[in-house]
Design a protein around this motif. Structure first.
Motif, PDB file in Angstrom:
ATOM      1  N   ALA A  82      15.921-100.743  -9.421  1.00 39.46           N
ATOM      2  CA  ALA A  82      14.872-101.174  -8.484  1.00 39.46           C
ATOM      3  C   ALA A  82      13.734-100.152  -8.452  1.00 39.46           C
ATOM      4  CB  ALA A  82      15.456-101.375  -7.092  1.00 39.46           C
ATOM      5  N   ARG A  83      14.096 -98.847  -8.416  1.00 44.17           N
ATOM      6  CA  ARG A  83      13.053 -97.809  -8.436  1.00 44.17           C
ATOM      7  C   ARG A  83      12.272 -97.844  -9.744  1.00 44.17           C
ATOM      8  NH1 ARG A  83      17.333 -94.656  -6.550  1.00 44.17           N
ATOM      9  NH2 ARG A  83      17.508 -93.682  -8.595  1.00 44.17           N
ATOM     10  N   ASP A  84      13.006 -98.036 -10.857  1.00 48.27           N
ATOM     11  CA  ASP A  84      12.332 -98.101 -12.159  1.00 48.27           C
ATOM     12  C   ASP A  84      11.379 -99.295 -12.227  1.00 48.27           C
ATOM     13  OD1 ASP A  84      13.743 -95.862 -12.905  1.00 48.27           O
ATOM     14  OD2 ASP A  84      15.105 -96.918 -14.281  1.00 48.27           O
ATOM     15  N   ALA A  87       8.330 -98.523 -10.210  1.00 51.42           N
ATOM     16  CA  ALA A  87       7.478 -97.561 -10.907  1.00 51.42           C
ATOM     17  C   ALA A  87       6.733 -98.227 -12.065  1.00 51.42           C
ATOM     18  CB  ALA A  87       8.315 -96.390 -11.418  1.00 51.42           C
ATOM     19  N   VAL A  88       7.424 -99.088 -12.803  1.00 51.60           N
ATOM     20  CA  VAL A  88       6.774 -99.819 -13.904  1.00 51.60           C
ATOM     21  C   VAL A  88       5.662-100.707 -13.354  1.00 51.60           C
ATOM     22  CG1 VAL A  88       7.150-101.658 -15.613  1.00 51.60           C
ATOM     23  CG2 VAL A  88       8.707 -99.715 -15.510  1.00 51.60           C
ATOM     24  N   ALA A  89       5.926-101.371 -12.247  1.00 53.71           N
ATOM     25  CA  ALA A  89       4.902-102.230 -11.626  1.00 53.71           C
ATOM     26  C   ALA A  89       3.704-101.394 -11.169  1.00 53.71           C
ATOM     27  CB  ALA A  89       5.497-103.004 -10.459  1.00 53.71           C
ATOM     28  N   ALA A  90       3.975-100.210 -10.608  1.00 52.00           N
ATOM     29  CA  ALA A  90       2.875 -99.356 -10.158  1.00 52.00           C
ATOM     30  C   ALA A  90       2.046 -98.866 -11.349  1.00 52.00           C
ATOM     31  CB  ALA A  90       3.422 -98.166  -9.371  1.00 52.00           C
ATOM     32  N   VAL A  91       2.695 -98.502 -12.430  1.00 50.69           N
ATOM     33  CA  VAL A  91       1.970 -98.049 -13.623  1.00 50.69           C
ATOM     34  C   VAL A  91       1.194 -99.218 -14.229  1.00 50.69           C
ATOM     35  CG1 VAL A  91       2.265 -97.190 -15.993  1.00 50.69           C
ATOM     36  CG2 VAL A  91       3.495 -96.095 -14.110  1.00 50.69           C
ATOM     37  N   ARG A  92       1.808-100.403 -14.257  1.00 55.00           N
ATOM     38  CA  ARG A  92       1.111-101.581 -14.772  1.00 55.00           C
ATOM     39  C   ARG A  92      -0.125-101.870 -13.921  1.00 55.00           C
ATOM     40  NH1 ARG A  92       4.569-105.635 -13.822  1.00 55.00           N
ATOM     41  NH2 ARG A  92       6.031-104.738 -15.279  1.00 55.00           N
ATOM     42  N   GLY A 134       2.140 -93.237 -17.144  1.00 53.59           N
ATOM     43  CA  GLY A 134       3.188 -93.945 -17.871  1.00 53.59           C
ATOM     44  C   GLY A 134       4.254 -92.993 -18.398  1.00 53.59           C
ATOM     45  N   ALA A 135       3.802 -91.867 -18.955  1.00 58.88           N
ATOM     46  CA  ALA A 135       4.757 -90.877 -19.474  1.00 58.88           C
ATOM     47  C   ALA A 135       5.591 -90.298 -18.331  1.00 58.88           C
ATOM     48  CB  ALA A 135       4.011 -89.762 -20.206  1.00 58.88           C
ATOM     49  N   ALA A 140      10.616 -89.790 -15.378  1.00 65.27           N
ATOM     50  CA  ALA A 140      11.319 -89.905 -14.095  1.00 65.27           C
ATOM     51  C   ALA A 140      12.503 -90.872 -14.210  1.00 65.27           C
ATOM     52  CB  ALA A 140      10.362 -90.362 -13.005  1.00 65.27           C
ATOM     53  N   ALA A 141      12.304 -91.961 -14.930  1.00 69.01           N
ATOM     54  CA  ALA A 141      13.394 -92.922 -15.116  1.00 69.01           C
ATOM     55  C   ALA A 141      14.548 -92.278 -15.887  1.00 69.01           C
ATOM     56  CB  ALA A 141      12.892 -94.168 -15.851  1.00 69.01           C
TER      57      ALA A 141
END
Length: 171
Positions: A82-84, A87-92, A134-135, A140-141
């Motif tokens: 869920a955190r990942d 985070a992916v959604a925030a970076v997107r 993104g990096a 973090a993931a």
């Protein structure tokens, strides 16, 4: 002759008495051996039953702790996913915003080279920020996954491998 028959009779009687005593002694030794063997076997069986019961209790505790550890690992994995995903959604979203900002026309007059350079530097800074975000998200993931793996291994070692021992969790 009567003395020799009498002596022979006495000798036979004494020999019979000795043989009878030896037979009775042998019988008592055999009876004692049988009773001793029964006592030893009973003590052995009792000890073996206690050891088997203790092993069964330890195995049941280890099984319960392994199930709990697996459940906690699954919960940690779900939370990490869920955190990942967040985070992916925030970076997107950040990349979308960077693309929107980079696609708009420059509001500066065309003749000013300084302003054009500033706009180009801003575009580059935004792109670098997006790449580093993104990096950072990927790093973090990976760190979260390693943290969860170490935590799971420590829980397993403490609660499953150490169950039934001093310091292990026993439920």
């Amino acid at each position: 002759m009567s003395l020799s028959i009498r002596s022979i009779a006495i000798a036979v009687a004494i020999a019979a008495a000795i043989a009878g005593v030896k037979f009775w002694q042998s019988h008592l030794v055999s009876k004692g051996d049988a009773q001793g063997a029964t006592r030893v076997q009973h003590a052995w069986d009792t000890q073996e039953n206690e050891r088997n019961a203790a092993t069964a209790r330890d195995n049941a505790t280890k099984f319960r702790n392994a199930e709990r550890t697996a459940h906690e690992d699954a919960k940690r994995e779900a939370a990490r996913r869920a955190r990942d995903a967040a985070a992916v959604a925030a970076v997107r979203s950040l990349h979308t915003e960077i693309a929107r900002l980079n696609s708009r026309p420059d509001p500066y007059p065309t003749g000013d080279a300084g302003l054009v350079a500033c706009a180009r530097e801003a575009r580059t800074a935004r792109e670098l920020f997006g790449e580093s975000a993104g990096a950072y998200q990927e790093l973090a993931a990976e760190a979260d996954g390693l943290r969860d793996q170490v935590t799971g291994l420590q829980d397993f070692a403490r609660n499953v491998c150490g169950a039934g021992k001093t310091g292990g969790t026993v439920d």
